[in-house]
Write a protein that holds these residues in place. Sequence first.
Motif, PDB file in Angstrom:
ATOM      1  N   VAL A  16      70.562  45.109  35.148  1.00  0.00           N
ATOM      2  CA  VAL A  16      69.413  45.812  35.699  1.00  0.00           C
ATOM      3  C   VAL A  16      69.919  46.852  36.689  1.00  0.00           C
ATOM      4  O   VAL A  16      70.708  46.536  37.582  1.00  0.00           O
ATOM      5  N   VAL A  17      69.484  48.084  36.511  1.00  0.00           N
ATOM      6  CA  VAL A  17      69.796  49.171  37.433  1.00  0.00           C
ATOM      7  C   VAL A  17      68.516  49.466  38.206  1.00  0.00           C
ATOM      8  O   VAL A  17      67.481  49.734  37.609  1.00  0.00           O
ATOM      9  N   ALA A  18      68.600  49.381  39.527  1.00  0.00           N
ATOM     10  CA  ALA A  18      67.453  49.655  40.391  1.00  0.00           C
ATOM     11  C   ALA A  18      67.784  50.864  41.268  1.00  0.00           C
ATOM     12  O   ALA A  18      68.801  50.869  41.967  1.00  0.00           O
ATOM     13  N   ILE A  19      66.944  51.874  41.200  1.00  0.00           N
ATOM     14  CA  ILE A  19      67.129  53.080  42.013  1.00  0.00           C
ATOM     15  C   ILE A  19      66.488  52.828  43.381  1.00  0.00           C
ATOM     16  O   ILE A  19      65.297  52.521  43.465  1.00  0.00           O
ATOM     17  N   VAL A  20      67.299  52.940  44.423  1.00  0.00           N
ATOM     18  CA  VAL A  20      66.832  52.678  45.787  1.00  0.00           C
ATOM     19  C   VAL A  20      67.303  53.788  46.720  1.00  0.00           C
ATOM     20  O   VAL A  20      68.173  54.581  46.367  1.00  0.00           O
ATOM     21  N   VAL A  37      64.676  41.912  43.805  1.00  0.00           N
ATOM     22  CA  VAL A  37      64.736  42.395  42.426  1.00  0.00           C
ATOM     23  C   VAL A  37      65.081  41.235  41.490  1.00  0.00           C
ATOM     24  O   VAL A  37      64.532  41.125  40.395  1.00  0.00           O
ATOM     25  N   ALA A  38      65.961  40.332  41.928  1.00  0.00           N
ATOM     26  CA  ALA A  38      66.352  39.182  41.114  1.00  0.00           C
ATOM     27  C   ALA A  38      65.158  38.278  40.796  1.00  0.00           C
ATOM     28  O   ALA A  38      65.154  37.616  39.760  1.00  0.00           O
ATOM     29  N   MET A  47      72.329  45.891  39.792  1.00  0.00           N
ATOM     30  CA  MET A  47      73.103  46.906  40.501  1.00  0.00           C
ATOM     31  C   MET A  47      72.106  47.857  41.167  1.00  0.00           C
ATOM     32  O   MET A  47      71.241  48.420  40.499  1.00  0.00           O
ATOM     33  N   LEU A  48      72.230  48.017  42.482  1.00  0.00           N
ATOM     34  CA  LEU A  48      71.409  48.976  43.211  1.00  0.00           C
ATOM     35  C   LEU A  48      72.130  50.316  43.193  1.00  0.00           C
ATOM     36  O   LEU A  48      73.328  50.383  43.480  1.00  0.00           O
ATOM     37  N   VAL A  49      71.413  51.377  42.881  1.00  0.00           N
ATOM     38  CA  VAL A  49      72.006  52.712  42.791  1.00  0.00           C
ATOM     39  C   VAL A  49      71.167  53.675  43.620  1.00  0.00           C
ATOM     40  O   VAL A  49      69.936  53.672  43.535  1.00  0.00           O
ATOM     41  N   ALA A  58      76.594  52.940  44.658  1.00  0.00           N
ATOM     42  CA  ALA A  58      76.075  51.702  44.089  1.00  0.00           C
ATOM     43  C   ALA A  58      76.491  50.505  44.916  1.00  0.00           C
ATOM     44  O   ALA A  58      77.505  50.532  45.615  1.00  0.00           O
ATOM     45  N   TYR A  59      75.704  49.450  44.797  1.00  0.00           N
ATOM     46  CA  TYR A  59      76.023  48.179  45.441  1.00  0.00           C
ATOM     47  C   TYR A  59      75.636  47.067  44.485  1.00  0.00           C
ATOM     48  O   TYR A  59      74.545  47.077  43.905  1.00  0.00           O
TER      49      TYR A  59
END
Length: 96
Positions: A16-20, A37-38, A47-49, A58-59
């Motif tokens: 999962v890619v989450a834009i933050v 998010v989980a 992955m936070l992007v 990213a983190y």
Amino acid sequence: MLIQVTEFAPHGSPIVVAIVDSAYTVKGAAEPVLKKVAEHFPALPIMLVSIEANGFRAYAPFQTGELLALLQLERLRFREIDISLPAPDDDEPLPF
């Protein structure tokens, strides 16, 4: 908090890619967002992007460098979720 999410499977296994915002891609601020998010994607790595002026940051609790290099945001279809609300009940069984 509303965020854009998508599933990305560069090597066959979805992530999962989450834009933050940039503030949420640094240690300390990222962990609570990852946890929220989980709740919406309990069986998938996240992955936070954040989109920066000079590229991406990213983190994640796993190696992000190679995955970030493969990420083509313009080709992904995002959907919006509100992580301030409880995750909807999912009757689908976990894949293991």
